[in-house]
Design a protein around this motif. Structure first.
Motif, PDB file in Angstrom:
ATOM      1  N   LYS A 101       0.750  -1.113   0.034  1.00 40.15           N
ATOM      2  CA  LYS A 101       0.007   0.335   0.140  1.00 40.15           C
ATOM      3  C   LYS A 101       1.192   1.273  -0.258  1.00 40.15           C
ATOM      4  O   LYS A 101       0.880   2.074  -0.376  1.00 40.15           O
ATOM      5  CB  LYS A 101      -0.972   0.081   1.144  1.00 40.15           C
ATOM      6  CG  LYS A 101      -1.864  -0.881   1.386  1.00 40.15           C
ATOM      7  CD  LYS A 101      -2.615  -1.284   0.355  1.00 40.15           C
ATOM      8  CE  LYS A 101      -4.160  -2.520   0.676  1.00 40.15           C
ATOM      9  NZ  LYS A 101      -4.732  -1.697  -0.701  1.00 40.15           N
ATOM     10  N   GLY A 102       1.818   0.975   0.504  1.00 45.95           N
ATOM     11  CA  GLY A 102       2.379   2.324   0.184  1.00 45.95           C
ATOM     12  C   GLY A 102       3.069   3.545   1.435  1.00 45.95           C
ATOM     13  O   GLY A 102       2.109   4.413   1.551  1.00 45.95           O
ATOM     14  N   VAL A 103       2.107   2.980   2.743  1.00 43.26           N
ATOM     15  CA  VAL A 103       1.674   3.606   3.862  1.00 43.26           C
ATOM     16  C   VAL A 103       2.625   4.497   4.444  1.00 43.26           C
ATOM     17  O   VAL A 103       4.215   4.375   4.130  1.00 43.26           O
ATOM     18  CB  VAL A 103       0.741   3.060   4.813  1.00 43.26           C
ATOM     19  CG1 VAL A 103       0.325   3.043   6.011  1.00 43.26           C
ATOM     20  CG2 VAL A 103       0.168   2.215   4.693  1.00 43.26           C
ATOM     21  N   ARG A 129       4.624   7.561   7.173  1.00 43.09           N
ATOM     22  CA  ARG A 129       4.353   7.252   8.383  1.00 43.09           C
ATOM     23  C   ARG A 129       3.402   8.149   9.362  1.00 43.09           C
ATOM     24  O   ARG A 129       2.449   7.885  10.284  1.00 43.09           O
ATOM     25  CB  ARG A 129       5.500   8.341   8.952  1.00 43.09           C
ATOM     26  CG  ARG A 129       5.525   8.632  10.640  1.00 43.09           C
ATOM     27  CD  ARG A 129       6.236   7.173  11.135  1.00 43.09           C
ATOM     28  NE  ARG A 129       5.909   6.990  12.884  1.00 43.09           N
ATOM     29  CZ  ARG A 129       6.152   6.739  13.522  1.00 43.09           C
ATOM     30  NH1 ARG A 129       5.440   5.100  13.109  1.00 43.09           N
ATOM     31  NH2 ARG A 129       6.278   6.697  14.923  1.00 43.09           N
ATOM     32  N   PRO A 130       2.590   9.419   8.296  1.00 41.81           N
ATOM     33  CA  PRO A 130       1.122   9.783   9.150  1.00 41.81           C
ATOM     34  C   PRO A 130       0.229   9.589   9.164  1.00 41.81           C
ATOM     35  O   PRO A 130      -0.747   9.071   9.537  1.00 41.81           O
ATOM     36  CB  PRO A 130       1.528  11.351   8.312  1.00 41.81           C
ATOM     37  CG  PRO A 130       2.336  11.251   7.384  1.00 41.81           C
ATOM     38  CD  PRO A 130       2.917  10.390   7.728  1.00 41.81           C
ATOM     39  N   GLY A 131      -0.028   8.400   7.734  1.00 42.37           N
ATOM     40  CA  GLY A 131      -0.566   7.245   7.498  1.00 42.37           C
ATOM     41  C   GLY A 131      -1.593   6.045   8.411  1.00 42.37           C
ATOM     42  O   GLY A 131      -2.030   5.039   8.304  1.00 42.37           O
ATOM     43  N   ARG A 132       0.296   5.700   9.038  1.00 42.96           N
ATOM     44  CA  ARG A 132      -0.073   4.515  10.091  1.00 42.96           C
ATOM     45  C   ARG A 132      -0.669   4.260  11.493  1.00 42.96           C
ATOM     46  O   ARG A 132      -1.152   6.080  11.741  1.00 42.96           O
ATOM     47  CB  ARG A 132       1.284   4.612  10.144  1.00 42.96           C
ATOM     48  CG  ARG A 132       2.125   3.358   9.344  1.00 42.96           C
ATOM     49  CD  ARG A 132       3.665   3.423  10.135  1.00 42.96           C
ATOM     50  NE  ARG A 132       4.693   3.685   8.516  1.00 42.96           N
ATOM     51  CZ  ARG A 132       6.194   3.486   9.206  1.00 42.96           C
ATOM     52  NH1 ARG A 132       6.638   3.393  10.636  1.00 42.96           N
ATOM     53  NH2 ARG A 132       6.286   4.141   8.443  1.00 42.96           N
ATOM     54  N   SER A 133      -0.756   3.546  12.059  1.00 41.30           N
ATOM     55  CA  SER A 133      -1.507   3.273  12.987  1.00 41.30           C
ATOM     56  C   SER A 133      -1.361   4.314  14.148  1.00 41.30           C
ATOM     57  O   SER A 133      -0.058   3.783  14.450  1.00 41.30           O
ATOM     58  CB  SER A 133      -2.497   1.645  13.184  1.00 41.30           C
ATOM     59  OG  SER A 133      -2.871   2.053  14.332  1.00 41.30           O
ATOM     60  N   ARG A 134      -1.984   4.756  15.106  1.00 42.20           N
ATOM     61  CA  ARG A 134      -1.076   5.045  16.008  1.00 42.20           C
ATOM     62  C   ARG A 134      -0.974   4.531  17.306  1.00 42.20           C
ATOM     63  O   ARG A 134      -0.387   4.410  18.185  1.00 42.20           O
ATOM     64  CB  ARG A 134      -2.196   6.586  16.805  1.00 42.20           C
ATOM     65  CG  ARG A 134      -2.127   7.250  16.161  1.00 42.20           C
ATOM     66  CD  ARG A 134      -3.460   8.527  16.728  1.00 42.20           C
ATOM     67  NE  ARG A 134      -3.439   9.728  16.397  1.00 42.20           N
ATOM     68  CZ  ARG A 134      -3.469  10.627  16.542  1.00 42.20           C
ATOM     69  NH1 ARG A 134      -4.185  10.540  17.780  1.00 42.20           N
ATOM     70  NH2 ARG A 134      -3.290  11.790  16.170  1.00 42.20           N
ATOM     71  N   HIS A 135      -1.856   2.931  17.366  1.00 40.29           N
ATOM     72  CA  HIS A 135      -1.455   1.571  18.558  1.00 40.29           C
ATOM     73  C   HIS A 135      -0.456   0.872  18.216  1.00 40.29           C
ATOM     74  O   HIS A 135      -0.286   0.051  18.817  1.00 40.29           O
ATOM     75  CB  HIS A 135      -2.169   0.657  17.733  1.00 40.29           C
ATOM     76  CG  HIS A 135      -3.744   1.196  18.420  1.00 40.29           C
ATOM     77  ND1 HIS A 135      -4.341   2.098  18.990  1.00 40.29           N
ATOM     78  CD2 HIS A 135      -4.408   2.253  17.501  1.00 40.29           C
ATOM     79  CE1 HIS A 135      -5.351   2.594  19.476  1.00 40.29           C
ATOM     80  NE2 HIS A 135      -5.545   3.070  17.573  1.00 40.29           N
ATOM     81  N   GLY A 136       0.944   1.438  16.631  1.00 48.10           N
ATOM     82  CA  GLY A 136       1.794   0.599  16.669  1.00 48.10           C
ATOM     83  C   GLY A 136       3.068   1.344  17.558  1.00 48.10           C
ATOM     84  O   GLY A 136       3.248   2.263  18.169  1.00 48.10           O
ATOM     85  N   PRO A 137       4.147   0.991  17.813  1.00 52.12           N
ATOM     86  CA  PRO A 137       5.458   1.135  18.158  1.00 52.12           C
ATOM     87  C   PRO A 137       6.196   2.452  17.966  1.00 52.12           C
ATOM     88  O   PRO A 137       6.012   3.117  16.916  1.00 52.12           O
ATOM     89  CB  PRO A 137       6.514   0.107  18.166  1.00 52.12           C
ATOM     90  CG  PRO A 137       5.869  -0.672  17.467  1.00 52.12           C
ATOM     91  CD  PRO A 137       5.128  -0.374  17.178  1.00 52.12           C
ATOM     92  N   ARG A 138       6.263   3.340  18.860  1.00 57.34           N
ATOM     93  CA  ARG A 138       6.749   5.422  17.831  1.00 57.34           C
ATOM     94  C   ARG A 138       8.176   4.846  17.972  1.00 57.34           C
ATOM     95  O   ARG A 138       9.019   4.105  18.580  1.00 57.34           O
ATOM     96  CB  ARG A 138       6.477   6.006  18.644  1.00 57.34           C
ATOM     97  CG  ARG A 138       5.032   6.725  19.221  1.00 57.34           C
ATOM     98  CD  ARG A 138       4.545   7.858  19.991  1.00 57.34           C
ATOM     99  NE  ARG A 138       4.019   6.955  21.042  1.00 57.34           N
ATOM    100  CZ  ARG A 138       4.024   7.817  21.816  1.00 57.34           C
ATOM    101  NH1 ARG A 138       4.408   8.963  22.596  1.00 57.34           N
ATOM    102  NH2 ARG A 138       2.982   7.134  22.789  1.00 57.34           N
ATOM    103  N   SER A 139       8.683   5.548  17.189  1.00 55.15           N
ATOM    104  CA  SER A 139      10.001   5.755  16.676  1.00 55.15           C
ATOM    105  C   SER A 139      10.487   6.671  17.291  1.00 55.15           C
ATOM    106  O   SER A 139       9.726   7.906  17.138  1.00 55.15           O
ATOM    107  CB  SER A 139      10.188   5.633  15.464  1.00 55.15           C
ATOM    108  OG  SER A 139       9.901   6.738  14.212  1.00 55.15           O
ATOM    109  N   ARG A 140      11.907   7.130  17.307  1.00 58.74           N
ATOM    110  CA  ARG A 140      12.235   8.245  18.013  1.00 58.74           C
ATOM    111  C   ARG A 140      12.722   9.430  16.782  1.00 58.74           C
ATOM    112  O   ARG A 140      13.390   8.823  16.671  1.00 58.74           O
ATOM    113  CB  ARG A 140      12.800   8.150  19.065  1.00 58.74           C
ATOM    114  CG  ARG A 140      12.360   7.244  20.120  1.00 58.74           C
ATOM    115  CD  ARG A 140      13.900   7.715  20.825  1.00 58.74           C
ATOM    116  NE  ARG A 140      12.675   6.876  22.691  1.00 58.74           N
ATOM    117  CZ  ARG A 140      13.234   7.057  23.670  1.00 58.74           C
ATOM    118  NH1 ARG A 140      14.009   8.155  23.585  1.00 58.74           N
ATOM    119  NH2 ARG A 140      12.540   6.574  24.299  1.00 58.74           N
TER     120      ARG A 140
END
Length: 59
Positions: A44-46, A48-59
């Protein structure tokens, strides 16, 4: 992910290392679920802004 595709991919994955008894950390995600997410993002070529908020965050 179809069962026939998973049967081809599963033998290629490395075995999971044993979990530590002290401070074992978070339970790992099922391999099939992780691979399904990777394939989804690649197809899908998702971005960063389109990803779910429930996944791990990167710094």
């Amino acid at each position: 992910m179809p069962d026939d595709l998973w049967e081809c991919v599963a033998p290629l994955l490395p075995a999971r290392p044993p979990r530590r008894e002290r401070y074992p950390g978070r339970l790992p995600v099922d391999d099939r679920t992780a691979l399904r997410g990777i394939v989804y993002v690649l197809c899908k070529g998702v971005s960063r802004p389109g990803r779910s908020r429930h996944g791990p965050r990167s710094r």
